[in-house]
Design an enzyme around this catalytic site. Structure first.
Site, PDB file in Angstrom:
ATOM      1  N   ASP A 175       0.833  -1.209   0.000  1.00 58.50           N
ATOM      2  CA  ASP A 175       0.000   0.000   0.000  1.00 58.50           C
ATOM      3  C   ASP A 175       0.867   1.258   0.000  1.00 58.50           C
ATOM      4  OD1 ASP A 175      -2.592   1.349   0.151  1.00 58.50           O
ATOM      5  OD2 ASP A 175      -1.997   1.873   2.194  1.00 58.50           O
TER       6      ASP A 175
ATOM      7  N   LYS B  72       1.596   4.187  -3.173  1.00 59.51           N
ATOM      8  CA  LYS B  72       1.519   5.635  -2.984  1.00 59.51           C
ATOM      9  C   LYS B  72       2.833   6.302  -3.382  1.00 59.51           C
ATOM     10  CE  LYS B  72      -1.890   5.149   0.654  1.00 59.51           C
ATOM     11  NZ  LYS B  72      -2.120   5.050   2.078  1.00 59.51           N
TER      12      LYS B  72
END
Length: 157
Positions: free
Chosen positions: A9, A13
């Protein structure tokens, strides 16, 4: 929780942010991503199995935290982009207790901008990092930006 613990995750980003600042980052496999998932749990077939077995490894992380505390530091799982070095990475790092990242709680996110202008006192943006409303707002903002870019629209505030 596996996407949070395996660093994917955060890595996703960072790919977006790195591209925004002009770095040529193709994917999350283009830079080091430290996983917090013990090797023995990588093969769990379900989320339930994973969550059931995970507490058996709590002592390992407690040891890392205790060793850092003995040095007057805290550990945080962070992603970083160093534009000058063209380096991107995700992993556990130690921070002084007075550092802004050390004070993070819960699912908050923080971005520290170290630039020539801000020097050793970075510009810090901090806020909620998870939840449906926050995610929906981010997606909406991205959609508006994409429409603006494609159609050349100007948004007046």
């Amino acid at each position: 929780p596996r996407d949070d613990l395996n660093g994917v995750d955060v890595a996703r980003k960072l790919v977006i942010l790195a591209r925004m600042v002009g770095l040529q980052v193709e994917s999350t496999s283009a830079f080091p991503v430290q996983s917090l998932i013990p090797k023995e749990l990588e093969s769990c077939s379900s989320g339930e199995e994973f969550m059931e077995k995970l507490p058996a490894y709590d002592d390992e992380m407690e040891k890392v935290k205790t060793e850092a505390a003995d040095r007057g530091k805290v550990v945080r799982f962070v992603g970083s982009i160093d534009v000058a070095r063209k380096a991107v990475e995700v992993g556990v790092k130690e921070f002084d207790k007075g550092h802004a990242i050390a004070g993070l709680k819960g699912s908050d996110n923080i971005i520290s901008f170290y630039t020539k202008r801000y020097g050793s006192n970075p510009l810090i943006v901090q806020g909620a990092g998870a939840g449906g409303e926050v995610t929906a707002m981010g997606v909406s903002a991205d959609m508006i930006k994409a429409i603006k870019d494609v159609h050349g629209w100007m948004i007046v505030r």
